[in-house]
Design an enzyme around this catalytic site. Structure first.
Site, PDB file in Angstrom:
ATOM      1  CB  CYS A 129      11.086  -7.002 -32.012  1.00  0.00           C
ATOM      2  SG  CYS A 129      10.327  -6.140 -30.838  1.00  0.00           S
ATOM      3  CD  GLN A 156       5.263  -4.920 -31.261  1.00  0.00           C
ATOM      4  OE1 GLN A 156       5.314  -4.048 -32.413  1.00  0.00           O
ATOM      5  NE2 GLN A 156       6.008  -4.668 -30.615  1.00  0.00           N
ATOM      6  NE  ARG A 253       4.641  -3.958 -25.042  1.00  0.00           N
ATOM      7  CZ  ARG A 253       5.638  -4.172 -25.918  1.00  0.00           C
ATOM      8  NH1 ARG A 253       5.715  -5.029 -26.534  1.00  0.00           N
ATOM      9  NH2 ARG A 253       6.543  -3.236 -25.882  1.00  0.00           N
ATOM     10  CG  HIS A 260       6.866  -9.073 -31.271  1.00  0.00           C
ATOM     11  ND1 HIS A 260       5.702  -9.114 -29.882  1.00  0.00           N
ATOM     12  CD2 HIS A 260       7.627  -8.212 -31.515  1.00  0.00           C
ATOM     13  CE1 HIS A 260       6.421  -8.263 -29.006  1.00  0.00           C
ATOM     14  NE2 HIS A 260       7.833  -7.547 -29.847  1.00  0.00           N
TER      15      HIS A 260
HETATM   16  P1  NAP Z   1      15.187  -7.551 -20.006  1.00  0.00           P
HETATM   17  O1  NAP Z   1      14.676  -8.776 -20.036  1.00  0.00           O
HETATM   18  O2  NAP Z   1      14.736  -6.450 -19.063  1.00  0.00           O
HETATM   19  O3  NAP Z   1      16.973  -7.588 -18.892  1.00  0.00           O
HETATM   20  C1  NAP Z   1      17.768  -6.602 -19.688  1.00  0.00           C
HETATM   21  C2  NAP Z   1      18.412  -6.864 -17.999  1.00  0.00           C
HETATM   22  O4  NAP Z   1      17.693  -6.097 -16.841  1.00  0.00           O
HETATM   23  C3  NAP Z   1      18.822  -8.213 -17.380  1.00  0.00           C
HETATM   24  O5  NAP Z   1      20.392  -8.382 -18.660  1.00  0.00           O
HETATM   25  C4  NAP Z   1      19.595  -7.716 -16.389  1.00  0.00           C
HETATM   26  O6  NAP Z   1      20.451  -7.533 -16.304  1.00  0.00           O
HETATM   27  C5  NAP Z   1      19.040  -7.325 -15.730  1.00  0.00           C
HETATM   28  N1  NAP Z   1      17.457  -7.434 -15.334  1.00  0.00           N
HETATM   29  C6  NAP Z   1      17.492  -7.714 -13.881  1.00  0.00           C
HETATM   30  N2  NAP Z   1      16.120  -7.864 -13.001  1.00  0.00           N
HETATM   31  C7  NAP Z   1      16.402  -9.172 -13.302  1.00  0.00           C
HETATM   32  C8  NAP Z   1      15.845 -10.193 -13.683  1.00  0.00           C
HETATM   33  N3  NAP Z   1      14.606 -10.827 -12.527  1.00  0.00           N
HETATM   34  N4  NAP Z   1      15.738 -11.091 -14.407  1.00  0.00           N
HETATM   35  C9  NAP Z   1      16.189 -10.784 -15.759  1.00  0.00           C
HETATM   36  N5  NAP Z   1      17.080  -9.208 -15.530  1.00  0.00           N
HETATM   37  C10 NAP Z   1      17.091  -8.881 -14.670  1.00  0.00           C
HETATM   38  O7  NAP Z   1      15.218  -6.986 -21.308  1.00  0.00           O
HETATM   39  P2  NAP Z   1      15.347  -7.793 -23.080  1.00  0.00           P
HETATM   40  O8  NAP Z   1      14.498  -8.183 -23.089  1.00  0.00           O
HETATM   41  O9  NAP Z   1      16.954  -8.317 -22.861  1.00  0.00           O
HETATM   42  O10 NAP Z   1      15.866  -6.660 -23.447  1.00  0.00           O
HETATM   43  C11 NAP Z   1      17.521  -6.373 -23.873  1.00  0.00           C
HETATM   44  C12 NAP Z   1      17.712  -4.672 -24.792  1.00  0.00           C
HETATM   45  O11 NAP Z   1      17.434  -5.673 -26.018  1.00  0.00           O
HETATM   46  C13 NAP Z   1      17.073  -3.984 -25.015  1.00  0.00           C
HETATM   47  O12 NAP Z   1      17.328  -2.650 -25.501  1.00  0.00           O
HETATM   48  C14 NAP Z   1      15.773  -4.292 -25.483  1.00  0.00           C
HETATM   49  O13 NAP Z   1      15.025  -3.342 -26.275  1.00  0.00           O
HETATM   50  C15 NAP Z   1      16.234  -5.151 -26.605  1.00  0.00           C
HETATM   51  N6  NAP Z   1      15.794  -5.669 -27.483  1.00  0.00           N
HETATM   52  C16 NAP Z   1      14.274  -6.231 -26.911  1.00  0.00           C
HETATM   53  C17 NAP Z   1      13.745  -7.291 -27.503  1.00  0.00           C
HETATM   54  C18 NAP Z   1      12.839  -8.400 -26.419  1.00  0.00           C
HETATM   55  O14 NAP Z   1      12.020  -9.333 -27.371  1.00  0.00           O
HETATM   56  N7  NAP Z   1      12.688  -8.313 -24.838  1.00  0.00           N
HETATM   57  C19 NAP Z   1      13.876  -7.900 -28.658  1.00  0.00           C
HETATM   58  C20 NAP Z   1      14.830  -7.153 -29.696  1.00  0.00           C
HETATM   59  C21 NAP Z   1      15.872  -6.332 -29.110  1.00  0.00           C
HETATM   60  P3  NAP Z   1      21.657  -7.562 -15.081  1.00  0.00           P
HETATM   61  O15 NAP Z   1      22.098  -9.000 -14.467  1.00  0.00           O
HETATM   62  O16 NAP Z   1      23.065  -6.540 -15.418  1.00  0.00           O
HETATM   63  O17 NAP Z   1      20.960  -7.113 -13.651  1.00  0.00           O
END
Ligand code: NAP
Length: 370
Positions: A129, A156, A253, A260
């Site tokens: 990001c 961030q 962070r 960010h």
């Molecule tokens: P996240 O919010 O932790 O979500 C990942 C997964 O966690 C969800 O798809 C969901 O999958 C599960 N989950 C379990 N409980 C949840 C709840 N209460 N609410 C929402 N989701 C829940 O991760 P993310 O930030 O989207 O990141 C996903 C990927 O993108 C990672 O590899 C990260 O490094 C990358 N990324 C993130 C960002 C950022 O700013 N966050 C930026 C660039 C890249 P299920 O529905 O399958 O359980």
């Protein structure tokens, strides 16, 4: 209609992606299925599929995975091993280090993306990001090959770590809200600071207090005292540009919810006047815009609160430095869930659709040619 599968749709990146697909009318042009590793039943677009249902996955033309590196490591090779030949677009970092997998940031490297598609490349990965946001902010300088080196200090947001971490930041704030905030300020400061390190303070996901604090280490340790997040700065910039430019980062962070921010020190190969420097930034893409370097405009336009939920990448505090010719500093903010994550993925699905449609048109024209 092309079939699009989205894995991880309810996470931070996945839910922002779904919003953007909806806003941009993409849900009308793709037949979209949502997959989950943990949920069953109906989702916002109908029946949810299991993220481990290989037959359902294999019936997709395009898969966008926002689930995370562990999922990609496990499922991507198995699906390819079963002969699936669709396009896989990933938000996580796992595929970024693979030599043949392009990091997608089309306002910067559209030519490379098009060349990869023509070359039958099927895997694509979104960038880190902060790197994507930095590259869009400085696109006008990179495109003219003016950058000698960059030093980034990042600030961030909690949501960059995922939905559980953002939720925990909110519960840390709520925890403090329960305290009596009246009385002597030094006594109050001591009590609040004490509460941050008390065993009842919620730190399960973040591991540390983030409210009233900052964490100058993001992701794992790599080498030379560097965090993995910092290592990505140089590696991914070089991969996206196709050439190495020294990029040094110090990633922190902070308690912002979303967006960010980065303080950049830049050395250019030429000593440009400030207005030319700013014109290059303004004219490269429609999202990076220079904010006048004064207090009122800075505090109005150059903060996470001002930028959250938008595609804007304001670039402010632009100054020439006393270090010598060609040295500049600036501060930039971008929504890491939009241009830093979901938007390049969404645009890639559209690029693939256009590419396929051009191919179909070409085939049709060829079949009609005498
Ligand atoms: P996240 O919010 O932790 O979500 C990942 C997964 O966690 C969800 O798809 C969901 O999958 C599960 N989950 C379990 N409980 C949840 C709840 N209460 N609410 C929402 N989701 C829940 O991760 P993310 O930030 O989207 O990141 C996903 C990927 O993108 C990672 O590899 C990260 O490094 C990358 N990324 C993130 C960002 C950022 O700013 N966050 C930026 C660039 C890249 P299920 O529905 O399958 O359980």
């Amino acid at each position: 209609m092309m079939k699009l599968g989205i894995i991880g749709w309810r996470g931070m990146v996945g839910s922002v992606l779904l919003d953007r697909l909806n806003e941009c009318g993409d849900l009308d042009i793709f037949n979209t299925t949502l997959f989950s590793t943990s949920q069953t039943g109906r989702g916002p677009l109908g029946e949810l599929k299991s993220s481990f249902d290989y037959d359902a996955l294999a019936s997709m033309d395009i898969i966008i995975s926002c689930q995370g590196s562990e999922y990609t490591k496990e499922v991507h090779p198995l699906l390819r091993g079963k002969g699936w030949n669709g396009h896989w677009i990933d938000a996580s970092s796992h595929l970024r280090t693979m030599k043949d997998v392009p990091i997608i940031l089309d306002p910067i490297n559209r030519k490379d993306i098009d060349a990869a598609l023509k070359n039958n490349q099927k895997d694509f990965v979104g960038g880190n990001c902060t790197v994507s946001l930095m590259m869009l902010a400085l696109g006008g300088l990179f495109s003219r090959d003016l950058v000698e080196w960059v030093s980034c200090v990042t600030y961030q947001a909690a949501s960059g770590a995922g939905s559980a971490q953002l939720r925990e930041l909110f519960s840390q704030i709520a925890h403090l809200k329960e305290m009596d905030l009246s009385g002597d300020i030094l006594k109050l400061e001591k009590e609040v600071t004490g509460a941050l390190s008390h065993s009842s303070f919620p730190i399960e996901s973040l591991q540390h207090p983030l409210v009233g604090n900052l964490l100058p280490w993001i992701d794992s340790e790599v080498e030379d005292g560097m965090s993995k997040e910092e290592w990505k700065g140089a590696f991914e910039t070089a991969k996206i540009l196709g050439k190495y430019i020294p990029v040094e980062s110090l990633c922190v962070r902070v308690g912002a919810f979303r967006c960010h921010s980065q303080a950049l020190t830049i050395k250019l190969k030429e000593d440009l006047p400030l207005d030319e420097f700013e014109n290059l930034i303004n004219s490269h893409n429609e999202w990076a815009r220079v904010i006048p370097n004064n207090k009122a405009d800075t505090l109005k336009h150059l903060t996470p609160v001002a930028v959250s939920g938008t595609l804007s990448i304001p670039v402010g505090r632009v100054r020439k430095l006393s270090f010598g010719p060609g040295h500049y500093s600036l501060f930039t903010v971008g929504d890491q869930l939009l241009w830093g994550a979901a938007e390049p993925l969404r645009r890639m699905a559209r690029i693939i659709l256009d590419f396929k449609n051009q191919g179909l048109r070409r085939d049709y024209e060829l079949s009609r040619s005498p």
